[in-house]
Write a protein that holds these residues in place. Sequence first.
Motif, PDB file in Angstrom:
ATOM      1  N   LYS A  18       0.485  -1.086  -0.094  1.00  9.65           N
ATOM      2  CA  LYS A  18       0.302   0.322  -0.163  1.00  9.65           C
ATOM      3  C   LYS A  18       1.032   1.847   0.170  1.00  9.65           C
ATOM      4  O   LYS A  18       2.272   1.485   0.922  1.00  9.65           O
ATOM      5  CB  LYS A  18      -0.737  -0.523   1.608  1.00  9.65           C
ATOM      6  CG  LYS A  18      -2.118  -1.020   1.044  1.00  9.65           C
ATOM      7  CD  LYS A  18      -2.666  -1.077   2.812  1.00  9.65           C
ATOM      8  CE  LYS A  18      -4.125  -1.584   2.605  1.00  9.65           C
ATOM      9  NZ  LYS A  18      -4.923  -2.199   3.723  1.00  9.65           N
ATOM     10  N   ALA A  19       0.329   1.859  -0.587  1.00  6.74           N
ATOM     11  CA  ALA A  19       1.021   3.164  -0.632  1.00  6.74           C
ATOM     12  C   ALA A  19       0.026   4.442  -0.432  1.00  6.74           C
ATOM     13  O   ALA A  19       0.365   5.450   0.418  1.00  6.74           O
ATOM     14  CB  ALA A  19       1.181   3.701  -2.511  1.00  6.74           C
ATOM     15  N   TYR A  20      -1.415   3.853  -0.380  1.00  5.46           N
ATOM     16  CA  TYR A  20      -2.207   5.298  -0.043  1.00  5.46           C
ATOM     17  C   TYR A  20      -3.054   4.800   0.374  1.00  5.46           C
ATOM     18  O   TYR A  20      -3.517   3.541  -0.055  1.00  5.46           O
ATOM     19  CB  TYR A  20      -1.845   6.410  -0.951  1.00  5.46           C
ATOM     20  CG  TYR A  20      -3.460   7.362  -0.245  1.00  5.46           C
ATOM     21  CD1 TYR A  20      -3.119   8.101   0.379  1.00  5.46           C
ATOM     22  CD2 TYR A  20      -4.737   7.558  -0.348  1.00  5.46           C
ATOM     23  CE1 TYR A  20      -4.210   9.860   1.534  1.00  5.46           C
ATOM     24  CE2 TYR A  20      -5.263   8.118   0.055  1.00  5.46           C
ATOM     25  CZ  TYR A  20      -5.028   9.318   0.051  1.00  5.46           C
ATOM     26  OH  TYR A  20      -6.309   9.893   1.179  1.00  5.46           O
ATOM     27  N   GLU A  21      -3.935   4.779   1.610  1.00  8.04           N
ATOM     28  CA  GLU A  21      -5.827   3.975   1.984  1.00  8.04           C
ATOM     29  C   GLU A  21      -6.052   5.718   2.494  1.00  8.04           C
ATOM     30  O   GLU A  21      -6.006   6.190   3.217  1.00  8.04           O
ATOM     31  CB  GLU A  21      -5.201   3.481   2.688  1.00  8.04           C
ATOM     32  CG  GLU A  21      -6.971   2.819   2.989  1.00  8.04           C
ATOM     33  CD  GLU A  21      -7.212   1.119   3.069  1.00  8.04           C
ATOM     34  OE1 GLU A  21      -5.628   0.891   4.260  1.00  8.04           O
ATOM     35  OE2 GLU A  21      -7.736   0.716   3.125  1.00  8.04           O
ATOM     36  N   ASP A  22      -7.921   5.656   2.334  1.00  7.20           N
ATOM     37  CA  ASP A  22      -9.183   6.411   2.930  1.00  7.20           C
ATOM     38  C   ASP A  22      -9.711   6.188   2.643  1.00  7.20           C
ATOM     39  O   ASP A  22      -9.993   4.358   2.186  1.00  7.20           O
ATOM     40  CB  ASP A  22      -8.864   8.131   2.497  1.00  7.20           C
ATOM     41  CG  ASP A  22      -9.422   7.752   0.863  1.00  7.20           C
ATOM     42  OD1 ASP A  22      -9.836   7.320   0.633  1.00  7.20           O
ATOM     43  OD2 ASP A  22      -8.521   9.150   0.458  1.00  7.20           O
ATOM     44  N   ASP A  23     -10.685   6.116   3.413  1.00  5.79           N
ATOM     45  CA  ASP A  23     -12.537   5.888   3.059  1.00  5.79           C
ATOM     46  C   ASP A  23     -12.785   4.898   1.772  1.00  5.79           C
ATOM     47  O   ASP A  23     -13.315   4.505   1.742  1.00  5.79           O
ATOM     48  CB  ASP A  23     -13.537   6.554   3.841  1.00  5.79           C
ATOM     49  CG  ASP A  23     -13.050   7.481   5.199  1.00  5.79           C
ATOM     50  OD1 ASP A  23     -12.897   6.118   5.544  1.00  5.79           O
ATOM     51  OD2 ASP A  23     -13.794   7.896   5.377  1.00  5.79           O
ATOM     52  N   ASP A  24     -13.110   6.301   0.706  1.00  8.62           N
ATOM     53  CA  ASP A  24     -13.329   6.030  -0.982  1.00  8.62           C
ATOM     54  C   ASP A  24     -11.886   5.261  -1.252  1.00  8.62           C
ATOM     55  O   ASP A  24     -12.701   4.890  -3.058  1.00  8.62           O
ATOM     56  CB  ASP A  24     -14.331   6.229  -1.305  1.00  8.62           C
ATOM     57  CG  ASP A  24     -13.740   7.779  -0.619  1.00  8.62           C
ATOM     58  OD1 ASP A  24     -14.906   8.745  -0.689  1.00  8.62           O
ATOM     59  OD2 ASP A  24     -12.260   8.667  -0.562  1.00  8.62           O
ATOM     60  N   VAL A  25     -10.909   5.501  -0.950  1.00  9.10           N
ATOM     61  CA  VAL A  25      -9.593   4.764  -2.723  1.00  9.10           C
ATOM     62  C   VAL A  25      -9.060   4.087  -2.091  1.00  9.10           C
ATOM     63  O   VAL A  25      -8.395   4.072  -0.847  1.00  9.10           O
ATOM     64  CB  VAL A  25      -8.961   6.467  -2.838  1.00  9.10           C
ATOM     65  CG1 VAL A  25      -7.148   6.079  -3.925  1.00  9.10           C
ATOM     66  CG2 VAL A  25     -10.194   7.212  -3.296  1.00  9.10           C
TER      67      VAL A  25
END
Length: 112
Positions: A18-25
């Motif tokens: 993983k490089a980035y995560e939020d609620d919808d991406v």
Amino acid sequence: MDDCLFCKIVRGELPSKKAYEDDDVLVFHDIHPIAPVHLLLIPKLHVESLASCDAKHQAILGKLMLLAPRLALEQGLDQGFRTMINTGHGGGQEVFHLHLHVFGGGEHIPKI
Ligand code: AMP
Ligand code: ZN
């Protein structure tokens, strides 16, 4: 989508870098990179392809696009990067969960 590879990654049933995560991406590194940095930016909600999008996907498409330069820079691509969305069999799409390729770095970036 039970059998979708990227939905399985979203659910944590398959590993990803993983490089980035939020609620919808979710953003992770491509398993077969074509450049020193090669990210895949995906909506967490299953959407088959760009051809399956309609007005309700406007916000998530905009979000993916705006994340691209930010994450590219975070990954060290300060000289620029390339974006690509393959759509349908005719467009070379292999995983039918919408994804935005962001790649670059190194001497020679593959040309289209
Ligand atoms: P596309 O041809 O646009 O559908 O691209 C699918 C991309 O997903 C390819 O670049 C693959 O290397 C990548 N890919 C396939 N399986 C995985 C995985 N488990 N983790 C990360 N990337 C993957
Ligand atoms: Zn999916």
